[in-house]
Scaffold this active site. Structure first.
Site, PDB file in Angstrom:
ATOM      1  N   ARG A 133      -4.888   2.191  -5.235  1.00  0.00           N
ATOM      2  CA  ARG A 133      -4.181   1.493  -4.181  1.00  0.00           C
ATOM      3  C   ARG A 133      -4.281  -0.019  -4.378  1.00  0.00           C
ATOM      4  O   ARG A 133      -5.315  -0.539  -4.784  1.00  0.00           O
ATOM      5  CB  ARG A 133      -4.669   1.867  -2.795  1.00  0.00           C
ATOM      6  CG  ARG A 133      -6.182   1.974  -2.653  1.00  0.00           C
ATOM      7  CD  ARG A 133      -6.511   3.182  -1.793  1.00  0.00           C
ATOM      8  NE  ARG A 133      -7.911   3.323  -1.461  1.00  0.00           N
ATOM      9  CZ  ARG A 133      -8.750   4.137  -2.125  1.00  0.00           C
ATOM     10  NH1 ARG A 133      -8.325   4.794  -3.189  1.00  0.00           N
ATOM     11  NH2 ARG A 133      -9.990   4.271  -1.718  1.00  0.00           N
ATOM     12  N   ASP A 176      -6.628  -1.707   0.434  1.00  0.00           N
ATOM     13  CA  ASP A 176      -7.182  -0.700   1.338  1.00  0.00           C
ATOM     14  C   ASP A 176      -8.012  -1.442   2.384  1.00  0.00           C
ATOM     15  O   ASP A 176      -8.955  -2.166   2.039  1.00  0.00           O
ATOM     16  CB  ASP A 176      -8.068   0.281   0.551  1.00  0.00           C
ATOM     17  CG  ASP A 176      -8.544   1.444   1.402  1.00  0.00           C
ATOM     18  OD1 ASP A 176      -7.942   1.700   2.458  1.00  0.00           O
ATOM     19  OD2 ASP A 176      -9.520   2.103   0.998  1.00  0.00           O
ATOM     20  N   ASP A 190     -10.131  -0.788   5.901  1.00  0.00           N
ATOM     21  CA  ASP A 190     -10.714   0.218   6.793  1.00  0.00           C
ATOM     22  C   ASP A 190     -11.490  -0.459   7.916  1.00  0.00           C
ATOM     23  O   ASP A 190     -12.262  -1.395   7.678  1.00  0.00           O
ATOM     24  CB  ASP A 190     -11.672   1.140   6.032  1.00  0.00           C
ATOM     25  CG  ASP A 190     -10.950   2.128   5.137  1.00  0.00           C
ATOM     26  OD1 ASP A 190      -9.843   2.557   5.508  1.00  0.00           O
ATOM     27  OD2 ASP A 190     -11.483   2.453   4.068  1.00  0.00           O
ATOM     28  N   ARG A 195       0.839  -1.207   0.000  1.00  0.00           N
ATOM     29  CA  ARG A 195       0.000   0.000   0.000  1.00  0.00           C
ATOM     30  C   ARG A 195       0.870   1.251   0.000  1.00  0.00           C
ATOM     31  O   ARG A 195       1.794   1.396   0.791  1.00  0.00           O
ATOM     32  CB  ARG A 195      -0.910   0.000   1.229  1.00  0.00           C
ATOM     33  CG  ARG A 195      -1.636   1.326   1.517  1.00  0.00           C
ATOM     34  CD  ARG A 195      -2.744   1.590   0.505  1.00  0.00           C
ATOM     35  NE  ARG A 195      -3.345   2.904   0.706  1.00  0.00           N
ATOM     36  CZ  ARG A 195      -4.454   3.134   1.417  1.00  0.00           C
ATOM     37  NH1 ARG A 195      -5.061   2.123   2.028  1.00  0.00           N
ATOM     38  NH2 ARG A 195      -4.950   4.336   1.517  1.00  0.00           N
TER      39      ARG A 195
END
Length: 348
Positions: free
Chosen positions: A93, A96, A98, A84
């Protein structure tokens, strides 16, 4: 063990392989139990540089003994391991990860916000999340993940802008409407009438607020067939519930309950926004903005009054608003424009 909801995405290289590697690294972590993983969903990139490749997005439900901060550390270590790069916000990217939800915890630190501040209107996050954690609750909205997704599917395609006088709602709405080809619903304003009202609010408050309530109710009437056309976005440079917020500031305390009762009744017949955008600025900044735009009708407004209106609108948001909420600073117009535009794109 705590339950947490993770979003995964990739739009560089072998996207499928990157996502599968991320899931395997989560599965192998000694303090993490992978409870469920969604299918991979192909979605267009939202925000950031143009002409990005599409994403593969998914979600995972984890059970863990780690704290939220330590879960974030694990996610960032996996991102780093898989290549990343964080050069451009919302840029392409390889991976990712989250942290969307951790039980019902609410955190707001420099490093981590919980719930994730944008998950409530991001279809690309909610669709896979609903596969693995449909009943998890967004702690500040109070809705489950499945209800948030249902809201995107069923609510009118309508975004409302809220904020005090002078915060820049109309300018932002106009620019967004041009970019998105939206139907713009403007705040009904009679500047001559406002000049009379601002010069002597105590004598004209009730009449003025009732007239604004009537006009706002007419402009946002739920039986207007325009709201049923889901392919067309509607934008308003005002929020219906600001009627109650403004009246709280201007009306004598003894008159406010009767006005609020009328507002509550009228509110049943207006369309509710899919997303509310609350623009905020300090009282001094609002006063400077009002002075710079030079409307004669606003020359009597003070910084204290503008700050009171802003506080009353925040109170109304906390007390009555239900649904996704984007809070943005009016100090950086371009950043707020990009943030709001990305939110609109993410709801599609």
């Amino acid at each position: 063990m705590a339950s947490c909801l993770i979003a995964l995405g990739s739009n560089l290289g072998d996207r499928h392989a990157a996502l599968e590697q991320a899931v395997e690294l989560l599965r192998q972590h000694p303090d993490v139990e992978l409870a469920a993983c969604s299918r991979w969903h192909e979605t267009a990139a939202v925000g950031g540089p143009t002409e990005q490749a599409s994403f593969l997005n998914g979600a995972a439900l984890l059970h863990t003994s780690l704290s939220p901060a330590n879960v974030l550390t694990v996610l960032q270590l996996i991102e780093n391991q898989l290549g990343r790069q964080r050069d451009v916000r919302w840029g392409p990217r390889a991976i990712d990860l989250d942290l969307l939800l951790y039980e019902r915890q609410v955190l707001d630190t420099d490093r981590l916000q919980l719930p994730h501040p944008r998950m409530a209107w991001r279809r690309f996050a909610l669709q896979p999340a609903a596969e693995v954690a449909a009943d998890m609750v967004h702690p500040t909205i109070g809705w489950t993940v499945s209800r948030l997704l249902e809201h995107l599917d069923t609510a009118a395609n309508y975004v409302a802008l809220a904020g005090s006088i002078g915060v820049g709602k109309s300018v932002l709405a106009e620019r967004l409407a041009i970019e998105t080809s939206a139907r713009l619903v403007r705040e009904p304003l009679d500047l001559k009438h406002l000049a009379t009202f601002y010069a002597d609010p105590s004598s004209h408050a009730r009449q003025t607020e009732l007239e604004f309530l009537r006009q706002r109710t007419e402009a946002l009437a739920a039986d207007d067939t325009a709201w049923t056309e889901r392919s067309v976005l509607s934008l308003s440079d005002f929020w219906y519930d600001q009627s109650a917020a403004f009246a709280r500031v201007w009306l004598p305390a003894a008159e406010y309950p009767a006005f609020r009762q009328q507002w509550c009744e009228a509110r049943r017949h207006v369309v509710r926004p899919k997303l509310l955008v609350l623009l905020e600025a300090s009282a001094d900044a609002l006063f400077d903005r009002v002075q710079r735009r030079g409307r004669r009708c606003e020359q009597h407004l003070t910084a204290e009054q503008l700050g009171s209106i802003a506080a009353s609108i925040r109170h109304e948001v906390r007390e009555t608003y239900e649904g996704p909420l984007l809070v943005a600073s009016a100090d950086d117009f371009d950043a707020t424009y990009r943030e709001t535009l990305a939110a609109i794109e993410a709801m599609r």
